[in-house]
Design an enzyme around this catalytic site. Structure first.
Site, PDB file in Angstrom:
ATOM      1  N   GLY A 245     -17.637  21.670  33.928  1.00  0.00           N
ATOM      2  CA  GLY A 245     -16.352  22.360  34.027  1.00  0.00           C
ATOM      3  C   GLY A 245     -15.560  21.878  35.221  1.00  0.00           C
ATOM      4  O   GLY A 245     -15.271  20.701  35.342  1.00  0.00           O
ATOM      5  N   GLY A 246     -15.202  22.799  36.111  1.00  0.00           N
ATOM      6  CA  GLY A 246     -14.427  22.427  37.284  1.00  0.00           C
ATOM      7  C   GLY A 246     -13.059  21.881  36.907  1.00  0.00           C
ATOM      8  O   GLY A 246     -12.579  22.028  35.775  1.00  0.00           O
TER       9      GLY A 246
ATOM     10  N   VAL B  63     -23.245  25.775  39.116  1.00  0.00           N
ATOM     11  CA  VAL B  63     -22.619  24.596  39.720  1.00  0.00           C
ATOM     12  C   VAL B  63     -21.189  24.957  40.102  1.00  0.00           C
ATOM     13  O   VAL B  63     -20.395  25.346  39.243  1.00  0.00           O
ATOM     14  CB  VAL B  63     -22.626  23.397  38.752  1.00  0.00           C
ATOM     15  CG1 VAL B  63     -21.938  22.191  39.393  1.00  0.00           C
ATOM     16  CG2 VAL B  63     -24.050  23.047  38.349  1.00  0.00           C
TER      17      VAL B  63
ATOM     18  N   LYS C 236       3.863  20.034  48.562  1.00  0.00           N
ATOM     19  CA  LYS C 236       3.503  18.857  49.347  1.00  0.00           C
ATOM     20  C   LYS C 236       4.627  17.836  49.211  1.00  0.00           C
ATOM     21  O   LYS C 236       4.812  17.249  48.147  1.00  0.00           O
ATOM     22  CB  LYS C 236       2.177  18.266  48.842  1.00  0.00           C
ATOM     23  CG  LYS C 236       1.796  16.945  49.503  1.00  0.00           C
ATOM     24  CD  LYS C 236       0.568  16.341  48.835  1.00  0.00           C
ATOM     25  CE  LYS C 236       0.297  14.935  49.352  1.00  0.00           C
ATOM     26  NZ  LYS C 236      -0.852  14.303  48.648  1.00  0.00           N
TER      27      LYS C 236
ATOM     28  N   PRO D 107       6.165   9.785  52.439  1.00  0.00           N
ATOM     29  CA  PRO D 107       6.836  10.778  51.607  1.00  0.00           C
ATOM     30  C   PRO D 107       6.795  10.425  50.123  1.00  0.00           C
ATOM     31  O   PRO D 107       6.441   9.306  49.734  1.00  0.00           O
ATOM     32  CB  PRO D 107       8.275  10.710  52.115  1.00  0.00           C
ATOM     33  CG  PRO D 107       8.453   9.248  52.445  1.00  0.00           C
ATOM     34  CD  PRO D 107       7.111   8.764  52.940  1.00  0.00           C
TER      35      PRO D 107
ATOM     36  N   ALA E 276     -12.042  18.705  36.582  1.00  0.00           N
ATOM     37  CA  ALA E 276     -12.065  17.616  35.601  1.00  0.00           C
ATOM     38  C   ALA E 276     -12.308  18.142  34.199  1.00  0.00           C
ATOM     39  O   ALA E 276     -11.622  17.748  33.236  1.00  0.00           O
ATOM     40  CB  ALA E 276     -13.136  16.596  35.981  1.00  0.00           C
TER      41      ALA E 276
ATOM     42  N   GLY F  47      -7.971  12.117  43.832  1.00  0.00           N
ATOM     43  CA  GLY F  47      -8.960  12.692  42.922  1.00  0.00           C
ATOM     44  C   GLY F  47      -8.361  13.274  41.654  1.00  0.00           C
ATOM     45  O   GLY F  47      -8.792  12.959  40.542  1.00  0.00           O
TER      46      GLY F  47
END
Length: 516
Positions: free
Chosen positions: A10-11, A39, A75, A93, A13, A359
């Protein structure tokens, strides 16, 4: 036809993959996601590229819908501190360089620029917005660059034509939770269980996975989102992993979640900070209500205990109760990310290091390319090869761009930074650095394949790190500088207007969190 996909892990990804497949194919493809409740999400990838908006637009999600659910913030770029020398900083930037007479303002700055002001502040609007802690949106939700706003529909990373002026910070575990609901609401079968075995058929392809409580789960296509362990791609199919540690030695990280209860009075920085340290660098990622901090380092130059002590002193002095998360990173990529009927997405495919926030970008690129090259019962090798080539090009290009950060940095005050100047570098980078010593790089002289970083990124990092050309291009001396001077003046005027008119980052985010 390929009718069933099984995602193991899962997570971020796993749930980005499951949600994207459902958005793309609906009920025409069955999607099952198997994950263990033992996990946890690593959560290093809390900062993104501006191109991540293609992902959310593809899913039909407005940021006001998901950002408050994920402690999200804006961001506008990355602030690099102490990479050139202690006390020095510059910004990378999300902003393309303006041009005049066919040359960028970076070229003209070498000839016409006020050297009392740094390059980034002279040639971009974003650094001033960062230092004033401004939001990219007005309180009514309108973007300061209105012509860039609006949904992109079903487009991908490589379709981006205009540079969007911001990306996001978010809590990776909260994003996974949000996408879990998005995916299951649209038909993703969610199995919470441990995978205890992976079975292969006579061809050596994956036939099914066996879970502790739910038994066998079969599928046509399997997606490996099991992180650094690569349960399917590496442990089962034995695909070789090619390390990048010869050129990128940082292989460990330690992270802290640091509460920020006084953001209403102190404000929020709308940027990631990467602060160079004695054995690597520390990230600071402002989220709504807390900061994410982490020290990325090489264990050749620093022990985990030293790294944790340094991070605590830097980010959370006196807060010894905060739990530190130590991470051993696998730096490099699989030789192939698609093998037989298995595609690795996320950390199971590849990872460089968190520098430049790649990532989430790798996850997004991998799943976009899978949809583009989705197979049928013929399992066309050409589609697999196209996928693997594109993924490899992106990873190798990012590797080269990150190595540039260390090789071009002026800092050389200890063994770690001295070695960065003599360590081997990827083929082609030496020639590009030599070219950059002569003149500003253009689109033909950066890494040739798509890898997410444009010409302005290479220029900005080289100039900020202290690797700037020894002189301007000679041709500029024969051109009328009036247009360049006007553009530099217009940029200053635009900067002043926006700093004075935009709300603070905290003020805007508080308004959408309250509304949510």
């Amino acid at each position: 036809m390929i009718k069933s996909v099984v995602i193991v892990g899962g997570g971020t990804a796993g749930w980005m993959s499951a949600s994207y497949l459902k958005a793309a194919f609906g009920d025409r493809v069955d999607v099952t996601l198997v994950e263990s409740d033992r996990v946890s999400t690593i959560g290093v990838g809390e900062a993104t590229f501006s191109t991540v908006r293609h992902f959310f637009d593809y899913l039909g999600l407005d940021e006001r819908e998901w950002l408050p659910e994920c402690a999200g913030s804006y961001k506008l770029g990355i602030r690099f501190e102490n990479w050139r020398k202690p006390g020095h900083h510059f910004y990378h930037p999300f902003e393309r360089l303006r041009t005049a007479e066919g040359f960028t303002l970076a070229d003209w700055w070498l000839l016409e620029g006020d050297r009392s002001e740094p390059f980034d502040r002279s040639c971009f609007i974003t650094p001033a917005l960062c230092e004033a802690q401004r939001s990219p949106r007005m309180l009514d939700g309108s973007l300061f660059a209105g012509d860039l706003d609006g949904s992109l529909g079903r487009s991908t990373l490589e379709d981006q034509r205009d540079q969007f002026p911001y990306a996001y910070h978010f809590d990776a575990s909260l994003l996974a939770k949000f996408l879990t609901k998005y995916g299951t609401d649209r038909g993703v079968r969610h199995v919470v269980d441990d995978v205890v075995d992976v079975a292969r058929d006579q061809r050596g392809w994956i036939d099914h996975v066996t879970t502790r409580e739910h038994g066998e789960i079969s599928g046509d296509l399997f997606i490996d989102c099991t992180g650094f362990r690569g349960l399917l791609i590496n442990q089962t199919l034995e695909e070789p992993f090619e390390s990048f540690q010869d050129v990128l030695p940082n292989n460990r990280a330690v992270a802290l979640r640091v509460p920020q209860p006084d953001q209403a009075t102190k404000g929020m920085r709308p940027y990631t900070t990467a602060t160079a340290m004695d054995a690597g660098w520390i990230w600071t990622i402002p989220l709504f209500g807390r900061n994410g901090n982490g020290y990325v380092y090489s264990d050749e130059f620093c022990t985990p205990e030293e790294a944790e002590r340094t991070l605590r002193e830097f980010a959370a002095p006196g807060q010894d109760d905060l739990e530190a998360n130590h991470i051993r990173m696998r730096i490099g990529r699989n030789r192939r990310s698609w093998v037989n009927n298995c595609v690795a997405i996320g950390l199971s495919s590849a990872f460089v290091e968190p520098l430049e926030s790649t990532g989430i970008f790798f996850i997004q690129h991998g799943i976009e390319q899978l949809v583009k090259n989705f197979p049928d019962q013929h399992w066309d090798p050409a589609l697999m090869k196209d996928y693997n080539d594109r993924v490899a090009n992106v990873l190798d290009g990012v590797k080269e761009f990150l190595v540039l950060h260390y090789r071009a940095a002026e800092r050389d005050d200890n063994a770690y930074w001295k070695e960065a100047k003599v360590r081997p570098i990827p083929d082609g980078l030496a020639a590009r650095l030599e070219t950059a010593s002569s003149h500003i790089l253009d689109e033909h002289t950066i890494y040739p394949a798509y890898h997410g970083f444009e010409q302005y990124s290479w220029i900005t990092m080289l100039m900020g790190l202290g690797h700037e050309p020894v002189r301007p291009r000679p041709t500029l001396a024969h051109l009328d500088p009036a247009a360049a001077r006007a553009e530099l003046a217009a940029l200053k005027a635009d900067t002043e207007r926006l700093v004075n008119s935009l709300p603070s980052c905290y003020e805007y985010l508080a308004s959408i969190n309250k509304a949510g």
